[in-house]
Motif scaffolding. Structure first.
Motif, PDB file in Angstrom:
ATOM      1  N   ALA A   1       0.879  -1.123  -0.279  1.00 34.92           N
ATOM      2  CA  ALA A   1      -0.040  -0.017   0.031  1.00 34.92           C
ATOM      3  C   ALA A   1       0.930   1.368   0.073  1.00 34.92           C
ATOM      4  CB  ALA A   1      -0.871   0.003   1.123  1.00 34.92           C
ATOM      5  N   THR A   2       2.074   1.207   0.801  1.00 35.68           N
ATOM      6  CA  THR A   2       2.901   2.269   0.740  1.00 35.68           C
ATOM      7  C   THR A   2       3.314   2.511  -0.696  1.00 35.68           C
ATOM      8  OG1 THR A   2       3.437   1.881   3.182  1.00 35.68           O
ATOM      9  CG2 THR A   2       5.012   3.158   2.126  1.00 35.68           C
ATOM     10  N   TYR A   3       3.919   1.719  -1.267  1.00 39.10           N
ATOM     11  CA  TYR A   3       4.168   1.836  -2.651  1.00 39.10           C
ATOM     12  C   TYR A   3       3.236   2.150  -3.478  1.00 39.10           C
ATOM     13  CZ  TYR A   3       7.197   0.923  -6.735  1.00 39.10           C
ATOM     14  OH  TYR A   3       7.866   1.259  -8.024  1.00 39.10           O
ATOM     15  N   GLN A   4       2.324   1.836  -3.381  1.00 42.96           N
ATOM     16  CA  GLN A   4       1.143   1.935  -4.469  1.00 42.96           C
ATOM     17  C   GLN A   4       1.023   3.579  -4.406  1.00 42.96           C
ATOM     18  OE1 GLN A   4      -0.133  -0.376  -6.765  1.00 42.96           O
ATOM     19  NE2 GLN A   4       1.934  -1.215  -5.759  1.00 42.96           N
ATOM     20  N   ILE A   5       0.953   4.134  -3.288  1.00 49.14           N
ATOM     21  CA  ILE A   5       0.307   5.473  -2.891  1.00 49.14           C
ATOM     22  C   ILE A   5       1.653   6.254  -3.188  1.00 49.14           C
ATOM     23  CG2 ILE A   5      -0.073   7.239  -1.215  1.00 49.14           C
ATOM     24  CD1 ILE A   5      -1.767   4.885   0.296  1.00 49.14           C
ATOM     25  N   ALA A   6       2.596   5.907  -2.793  1.00 46.93           N
ATOM     26  CA  ALA A   6       4.088   6.797  -2.702  1.00 46.93           C
ATOM     27  C   ALA A   6       4.523   6.942  -4.498  1.00 46.93           C
ATOM     28  CB  ALA A   6       5.065   6.282  -2.058  1.00 46.93           C
ATOM     29  N   ALA A   7       4.181   5.908  -5.001  1.00 50.59           N
ATOM     30  CA  ALA A   7       4.727   6.016  -6.813  1.00 50.59           C
ATOM     31  C   ALA A   7       3.798   7.218  -7.388  1.00 50.59           C
ATOM     32  CB  ALA A   7       4.571   4.573  -7.237  1.00 50.59           C
TER      33      ALA A   7
ATOM     34  N   LEU B   1       1.673  14.315   3.225  1.00 48.15           N
ATOM     35  CA  LEU B   1       0.187  14.698   3.575  1.00 48.15           C
ATOM     36  C   LEU B   1      -0.719  13.471   3.456  1.00 48.15           C
ATOM     37  CD1 LEU B   1      -1.908  16.851   4.319  1.00 48.15           C
ATOM     38  CD2 LEU B   1      -2.263  17.160   1.955  1.00 48.15           C
ATOM     39  N   VAL B   2      -0.632  12.686   2.595  1.00 53.34           N
ATOM     40  CA  VAL B   2      -1.535  11.455   2.326  1.00 53.34           C
ATOM     41  C   VAL B   2      -1.068  10.395   3.673  1.00 53.34           C
ATOM     42  CG1 VAL B   2      -2.158   9.586   1.010  1.00 53.34           C
ATOM     43  CG2 VAL B   2      -2.101  11.697   0.014  1.00 53.34           C
TER      44      VAL B   2
END
Length: 469
Positions: free
Chosen positions: A372-378, A387-388
């Motif tokens: 999830a971290t990578y999906q969002i950060a990318a 912020l997110v």
């Protein structure tokens, strides 16, 4: 090299010693045996304070971190840890232990300074490497502390208060490192000197250019938030109201992306349940096998779950999956695994089964939160990245506080720990149901949007040849 190597080494030293906590797997046993508290007092009156303080302090600490340029908040975190372990070692009574939870909540909220400071003093090309160093060393410190604590208890039969003293000594050592860190000259919002520059988010898993679908984790048709909104230098470095306005605009634009909203929803929902299980797992183990009458192996369990979780997170970088298509269904399946693990911990009153279920639960969460971290950060610029992630954590804490007030707190229902874990199992089952419906809807939508393909391509080819030229 020295411009990034020195702060990275200092941060790694700080991360290791601040995460080195031999007492942590035995906190509940320590409060019961050395502080003469009851399990009801620990579960229903003391532990909820950490949740409330973390929630209240998260946003103010986030703003203070950016405004003060990181290092003062790192020093505040280190001082809070020293106070936490000093009070835990010397004081007694429910109110004193609630004060411990309050200071530990402040230290937890200040984690944002540790994980964001490095991006202000190194160039974007080194984000991936230094992120890996800082996170890896923190995990190593946590695992080493748990393992040492277990060995001291099981082999040398060291009293639990000595573990708290050892943790305090480690926190004092950690307090020295931030003083030597260079002062950051910029931050994301209050002191952003690059008006329109895009700041790349740190790579969390590695760059696999051969995997095109993994390279664009969210659907490119849905949104693209990698380009930061151009910022007036006076606005980003000016008044507090201007900063808050920019935060609000970034918030609205970021969460207008449907796939990012889905991953963020899972992040917030699952992190809420994860914190609850971690906070009260030791209390459950105490009910299954009281530490006063038998040996406990909590340290081995924490070490094993940390290491397996780290390996699972590392393995994600080598898995090629079209998360844009299968993301919701994957979240559903793994949420079912987490729900089953919690149910087993609650229903099977065997300590070894509880330990194994806990390891599976924690490793599954770390695996999914990494994805999830990578999906969002990318798909985010650095400003939106911070912020997110902060908003997701804030929502998780809001949900956790609500769950704590209703289920755990003595001013609410004040349920026993077995009933609590039954509710947590139902909670993860509900998360799985939500993402099952979302995944089926996503597949159905993709099928409707795909043009029909004939059952027999050769037949269509032959029919095409009969058409007049």
């Amino acid at each position: 090299m020295s411009s990034w190597l020195c702060p990275t080494v200092l941060l790694c030293v700080y991360g290791f010693f601040s995460s080195f906590r031999p007492y942590e797997p035995f906190l509940t046993a320590f409060l019961l045996q050395d502080k003469n508290l009851t399990l009801t007092q620990v579960v229903n009156e003391i532990y909820p304070i950490w949740t409330y303080s973390y929630l209240v302090l998260l946003f103010p600490v986030f703003l203070a971190t950016d405004y003060l340029c990181y290092r003062p908040v790192l020093l505040l975190q280190a001082a809070s840890l020293v106070v936490t372990y000093s009070v835990l070692l010397s004081a007694r009574g429910v109110m004193s232990m609630q004060l411990v939870e309050l200071f530990f909540g402040l230290a937890t909220a200040a984690d944002v300074a540790y994980y964001s400071y490095i991006y202000s003093v190194v160039e974007p090309a080194r984000y991936q490497r230094v992120t890996g160093y800082c996170r890896g060393v923190s995990l190593l410190g946590s695992a080493a502390g748990s393992l040492l604590g277990q060995l001291l208890v099981s082999v040398l039969h060291v009293p639990l208060c000595y573990l708290v003293g050892l943790t305090l000594a480690s926190a004092v050592s950690a307090f020295l490192a931030p003083w030597f860190l260079p002062v950051a000259s910029k931050s994301l919002f209050f002191h952003n000197k690059g008006a329109g520059d895009r700041v790349e988010p740190p790579g969390l898993l590695g760059d696999h250019t051969e995997d095109s679908e993994s390279k664009v984790p969210l659907s490119v048709d849905d949104c693209d938030l990698t380009t930061a909104v151009p910022r007036d230098s006076q606005a980003t470095g000016g008044s507090h109201s201007s900063v808050l306005r920019l935060l609000w605009e970034d918030f609205l634009q970021s969460y207008s992306c449907r796939p990012l909203l889905a991953w963020s929803a899972w992040w917030a929902l699952s992190t809420c349940g994860y914190f609850q299980v971690l906070n009260y797992a030791q209390a459950l183990w105490e009910e299954v096998l009281p530490s006063q009458h038998s040996d406990i192996y909590n340290g081995y369990v924490e070490t094993l779950s940390t290491l397996i979780g780290a390996l699972a997170a590392l393995a994600v970088g080598y898995v090629q999956v079209s998360w844009a298509v299968w993301g919701e269904l994957a979240l559903c399946v793994f949420s079912v695994v987490m729900a089953a693990s919690v149910y087993i911990m609650d229903l099977v009153r065997n300590i070894w089964v509880c330990y194994a279920s806990y390891v599976l639960f924690r490793a599954t969460y770390v695996l999914l939160i990494t994805i999830a971290t990578y999906q969002i950060a990318a798909n985010l610029s650095m400003q939106r990245y911070a912020l997110v992630f902060g908003v997701n954590t804030l929502v998780a804490l809001l949900l956790q506080s609500l769950l704590t007030v209703v289920v755990v707190d003595s001013r609410g229902l004040g349920l026993d720990v077995f009933t609590q874990f039954l509710i947590y199992g139902c909670y993860f089952a509900a998360i799985a149901s939500v993402f099952l419906l979302a995944g089926l809807y996503r597949l159905a939508s993709r099928r409707r949007s795909t043009p029909d393909v004939p059952d027999d391509p050769l037949q269509e080819l032959s029919s095409d040849r009969t058409q007049p030229l």
